[in-house]
Design a protein around this motif. Structure first.
Motif, PDB file in Angstrom:
ATOM      1  N   GLU A 109       0.895  -1.262  -0.034  1.00 23.95           N
ATOM      2  CA  GLU A 109       0.038  -0.043   0.035  1.00 23.95           C
ATOM      3  C   GLU A 109       0.931   1.338  -0.141  1.00 23.95           C
ATOM      4  OE1 GLU A 109      -4.516   0.108   1.087  1.00 23.95           O
ATOM      5  OE2 GLU A 109      -3.309  -0.030   2.975  1.00 23.95           O
ATOM      6  N   LYS A 110       2.007   1.219   0.679  1.00 24.31           N
ATOM      7  CA  LYS A 110       2.880   2.361   0.679  1.00 24.31           C
ATOM      8  C   LYS A 110       3.488   2.743  -0.589  1.00 24.31           C
ATOM      9  CE  LYS A 110       4.401   2.310   5.445  1.00 24.31           C
ATOM     10  NZ  LYS A 110       5.779   1.961   6.395  1.00 24.31           N
ATOM     11  N   ASN A 113       0.776   4.120  -2.903  1.00 25.41           N
ATOM     12  CA  ASN A 113       0.564   5.603  -2.724  1.00 25.41           C
ATOM     13  C   ASN A 113       1.736   6.211  -3.402  1.00 25.41           C
ATOM     14  OD1 ASN A 113      -1.704   4.791  -1.303  1.00 25.41           O
ATOM     15  ND2 ASN A 113      -0.644   4.650   0.543  1.00 25.41           N
TER      16      ASN A 113
END
Length: 612
Positions: A109-110, A113
């Motif tokens: 998810e990082k 993003n």
């Protein structure tokens, strides 16, 4: 602004965008696509990223730009991409400092993003693209790949994608725990499964690229990868071949980092037939590329699978519109370049210089033998992206062809070049009019170009060279590339070396076969080929009316330059302030000075040397 995007291998995309600023040539949303994994080098499972050799910031673009497109420089995929990816890589390196441990959903998810993209909401199209070209693969390879991607075919919707991704990560952690002596195997599996899942609406290639860099560092395997063909090839590669290419990328990263990041390792192409060449050009390349070309109408392949990429896709070389294959540099001027003596101008062997040559008719190739042993880098430039495609095609064909015979056979797709010493304009006219187009030669050349050059050069060869030179439908037409020339030949039959657009609809080219320049004899050709195989070659879009730097050209600013501009600075239609203004810009771009070489715009022939 200074770069042409390009390329694609086995159906890969890059439909990369083009720079803007002086010449916006392309706008194809590009994303580094393809998973990657790493090689098995020194293996430690603790936090060892600090001990790993790392590329300097100035060379980070080697990581996020496909090595296939390296000759077009840092901004080949557009400024936005090239400015955001270094920041993302720095963030990944910082995350890796936390040390080894299980990979989690939050890690991905990082990275998601960092790319700024959302979860995929549309049907997974990757497996369907594989299905359409499955028949081009050997049955065992096709069956293995179909099995590998079977679980990901129907995954659709954010919840389902997140659930599948969680499972993929969990499986990776289990495999890593079981294979601690070989962290590469599980990492290869993770990258391929992510490619088949295609979890994001866009930016899947760069998200896998970033995750690969993260895991290589967390597992202490390597500092990163500098890969070649890291796009949609993943849909057509087994785990074994995928792993070998990642290991190749790790070795390239290490080489570049240990050299201080001075040269992108993919600016040097391996010879056809070498192991490195075979790795990126498997035996089934030709049928696979033929299928992919029919499936996609972009530059050598599909530009992407997401709606945003499909909407922004654009072709570079228009169907049926030929770039000119000619030069206004005469036989006398070409011979003057081949016999140029740098020592007379205080340039001696052992002293490094860069060659910066206008693409145009590629007369600048004749300067390579006299400058060999001195060249640290070569850059071909033009204000027209199609001219750069031609320059890249010329360089690729020479690198691929061990003799002048082979070069001309590939250029014309005709088998009739047994004794070049006997060729005259008259015998060449007979050959071009009566010798049949050789489909086998064309197919072999097309395949090797797919493996060793970008999609722009490939498309130029397919749609322009083969169609308008090798397959001319009207045998009374003058060919666009005339390999030999003599004074006083009738223009209605042979054309002319000088431009006369109203009569000839463009320039009629000449390679000066047996007469002058790099094609005069086999010795000169071999000399040119050796230099092209052993020296980094760049291609750049450049308007000589604008300010630029040596770095913009992919060249060092701490060595003198030999700048060849043909007759460009003599004509205000190309450079408004002519030689005086351009010379000032050259002096600012190359602080160590050098030489400016020019030819005459119109007869009589003249070759001049000016100090920069």
């Amino acid at each position: 602004w200074r770069s042409v995007p390009l390329s694609t291998p086995l159906g890969c995309p890059p439909s990369c965008p083009m720079l803007r600023h002086v010449l916006v040539i392309l706008q194809v949303a590009a994303a580094l696509a393809v998973p990657s994994s790493d090689e098995a080098c020194a293996l430690q499972t603790k936090s060892v990223s600090r001990k790993i050799v790392t590329l300097p910031d100035k060379a980070l673009w080697y990581v996020f730009l496909d090595g296939r497109d390296a000759p077009y420089g840092e901004f080949a995929y557009g400024q936005d991409y090239s400015l955001t990816m270094p920041k993302a890589l720095h963030s990944v390196h910082d995350i890796a400092e936390a040390g080894d441990g299980p990979l989690t959903f939050e890690f991905f998810e990082k990275i998601k993003n960092l790319t700024g993209h959302k979860w995929r909401y549309y049907q997974n199209v990757g497996p369907s693209e594989f299905d359409q070209c499955r028949g081009a693969l050997p049955p065992d390879v096709a069956n293995t790949l179909a099995s590998d991607m079977a679980d990901f075919r129907t995954v659709k919707g954010v919840d389902a994608i997140k659930g599948n991704l969680t499972h993929v990560i969990h499986k990776y952690n289990k495999e890593q725990a079981a294979e601690r002596s070989d962290p590469m195997g599980p990492l290869v599996n993770l990258m391929r499964r992510l490619a088949f899942l295609h979890p994001l609406s866009d930016g899947n290639g760069r998200s896998r690229l970033l995750l690969l860099q993260l895991e290589l560092r967390r597992k202490g395997i390597a500092g990163g990868t500098v890969r070649y063909n890291n796009k949609k090839d993943v849909y057509f590669e087994t785990a074994e071949s995928f792993r070998r290419k990642v290991e190749e990328g790790i070795a390239a990263y290490k080489r570049a980092a240990e050299g201080g990041g001075l040269v992108n390792p993919w600016l040097l192409r391996p010879e056809v037939g070498s192991e490195a060449h075979k790795l990126r050009c498997p035996s089934f390349t030709a049928p696979l590329q033929a299928c992919w070309r029919n499936l996609c109408d972009d530059i050598g392949g599909c530009s992407g699978t997401s709606p945003s990429l499909l909407q922004t896709r654009a072709a570079v070389v228009k169907d049926g519109v030929a770039t000119y294959f000619g030069t206004t540099d005469t036989e006398v001027e070409n011979e003057a370049m081949s016999t140029f003596d740098p020592k007379q101008h205080k340039l001696h062997r052992g002293k490094s210089v860069s060659l910066c040559s206008v693409a145009g008719g590629m007369s600048g190739l004749s300067l390579l033998p006299p400058l060999s042993g001195m060249l640290s880098s070569i850059a071909f430039f033009d204000s027209n992206a199609q001219e750069l495609a031609k320059a890249e095609l010329w360089v690729a064909l020479i690198r691929m062809s061990p003799s002048r015979n082979k070069f001309l056979e590939r250029l014309y797709s005709k088998k009739a070049f047994d004794d070049l010493a006997k060729f005259t304009p008259q015998s060449m006219a007979e050959l071009l009019k009566n010798a049949p187009f050789d489909k086998r030669i064309f197919n072999e050349t097309e395949t090797e170009l797919y493996c060793e050059s970008t999609g722009l050069a490939v498309k130029l060869y397919q749609q322009d060279v083969a169609r308008h030179v090798g397959q001319r439908s009207n045998n009374t037409d003058r060919p666009r590339m005339w390999p030999s020339w003599q004074e006083h030949l009738p223009e209605h039959k042979y054309g002319h070396v000088y431009e006369n657009a109203s009569k000839l609809h463009g320039k009629v080219g000449t390679l000066w076969l047996n007469q002058a320049g790099y094609m005069k004899n086999e010795h000169r050709y071999q000399h040119v080929r050796h230099v092209l195989l052993s020296t980094p070659v760049n291609f750049r879009v450049l308007d000589l009316n604008e300010e630029f730097t040596a770095q913009d050209m992919g060249m060092p600013d701490d060595v003198p330059v030999v700048m060849f501009t043909s007759d460009t600075l003599k004509l205000s239609k190309w450079v408004a302030d002519l030689e005086h203004g351009a010379l000032r810009r050259f002096q600012e771009a190359f602080p160590r000075g050098g030489l400016l070489l020019q030819t005459q715009a119109h007869p009589p022939s003249h070759f001049s040397v000016t100090t920069i």
